[in-house]
Design an enzyme around this catalytic site. Structure first.
Site, PDB file in Angstrom:
ATOM      1  N   SER A 150       6.372  37.364  68.515  1.00  0.00           N
ATOM      2  CA  SER A 150       5.949  36.908  67.185  1.00  0.00           C
ATOM      3  C   SER A 150       5.944  35.383  67.134  1.00  0.00           C
ATOM      4  CB  SER A 150       6.898  37.435  66.119  1.00  0.00           C
ATOM      5  OG  SER A 150       6.919  38.835  66.188  1.00  0.00           O
ATOM      6  N   HIS A 203       4.891  45.381  69.966  1.00  0.00           N
ATOM      7  CA  HIS A 203       5.451  46.426  69.084  1.00  0.00           C
ATOM      8  C   HIS A 203       4.653  47.715  69.212  1.00  0.00           C
ATOM      9  CE1 HIS A 203       6.668  42.660  66.844  1.00  0.00           C
ATOM     10  NE2 HIS A 203       7.813  43.284  66.934  1.00  0.00           N
ATOM     11  N   GLN A 225      19.535  41.989  74.317  1.00  0.00           N
ATOM     12  CA  GLN A 225      19.587  42.830  73.104  1.00  0.00           C
ATOM     13  C   GLN A 225      19.564  44.308  73.497  1.00  0.00           C
ATOM     14  OE1 GLN A 225      17.357  42.261  69.240  1.00  0.00           O
ATOM     15  NE2 GLN A 225      15.859  43.597  70.201  1.00  0.00           N
TER      16      GLN A 225
END
Ligand code: PAF
Length: 254
Positions: free
Chosen positions: A184, A35, A151
């Protein structure tokens, strides 16, 4: 420290008062270096940066997976503060879904392949929340990692199809020294599984054919869902225990 906004209308008001470009990084929190690569790129290319933290219920296939998703807001905000992020948008479910989930974005081709086959409804939930977030954010550019390659392609497709006034920027996957793509979900691997997970990227980058990669993964204790070459990438999804991992690399010869 970043200022935290939780109400969509309050953020839109704040955005209207901001001059210059805005880089937007949508996340579900539990932030890691992957991120941070998006955040640093957004900072380098824009006058202001907004990061959203919202665990989106509609993109999870199982309620248990949604419940198990780690919520680490305080820590995430501290990390973003250290990166110089000015604004965090952290709405609750009610303010994001005032329609009680009745409006959904439905893509009918790309979203049915690979991930879409194994995670029915996932991309519908993801596109729906991303459209909402983009409409709220008012960003000049939005940043997505290549790790979730399908995505990324779907968001680009939606931005084009709906004439969204935002540039979708792709950021390369961040990897551990071992080659394992940051995620994650890695935090849910046992140390032994973590060591084994390295095989994913190693085999993806090997000369072995897709079927052979799947066989080797299964032999090593993974439950492979797919290894496929599409869109100039070689992509994999496989379970290790109860953790589902995905990765992709540029396909050889592309
Ligand atoms: O990639 C993610 O973390 C999520 O799919 C996103 C884009 C934040 C939408 O919930």
């Amino acid at each position: 420290m970043p200022s935290i906004v939780s109400d969509p209308a309050a953020w839109r008001k704040q955005r209207a008062a901001l001059e210059g470009t805005l880089g937007f990084v949508p996340t579900m929190g539990n932030l890691h270096e992957g991120h941070m690569a998006l955040v640093r790129r957004a900072r380098a290319e824009n006058d202001h940066v907004l990061v959203s933290i919202f665990v989106n219920p509609t993109q999870f296939n199982q309620r248990a997976d949604y419940d198990a998703y780690l919520r680490t807001l305080e820590n995430d905000v501290a990390l973003l503060g250290r990166e110089g992020v000015e604004f965090v948008f952290a709405p609750d479910e009610k303010s994001m879904y005032p329609d009680n989930y009745e409006m959904q974005v439905n893509e009918t081709v790309l979203s049915q392949q690979l991930e879409g086959k194994f995670r029915p409804g996932h991309f519908q939930g993801m596109l729906t929340v991303v459209l909402k977030l983009l409409n709220i954010a008012g960003a000049t550019r939005v940043y997505f990692g290549e790790k979730d390659y399908q995505q990324l392609m779907l968001v680009k497709k939606m931005a084009e199809a709906f004439f969204l006034p935002v540039e979708v920027v792709a950021v390369p996957t961040v990897r551990e020294d071992s080659g394992l793509a940051l995620s994650s979900r890695n935090g849910r691997l046992t140390p032994a599984q973590h060591e084994k997970a390295v095989l994913l990227s190693q085999l993806l980058q090997s000369a072995a054919a897709n079927d052979a990669v799947a066989q080797k993964l299964d032999a090593a204790g993974f439950k492979t869902e797919y290894v496929a070459t599409e869109w100039g990438r070689r992509l994999v999804a496989a379970w290790l225990g109860d953790v589902r991992l995905i990765d992709n690399v540029q396909a050889k010869g592309e």
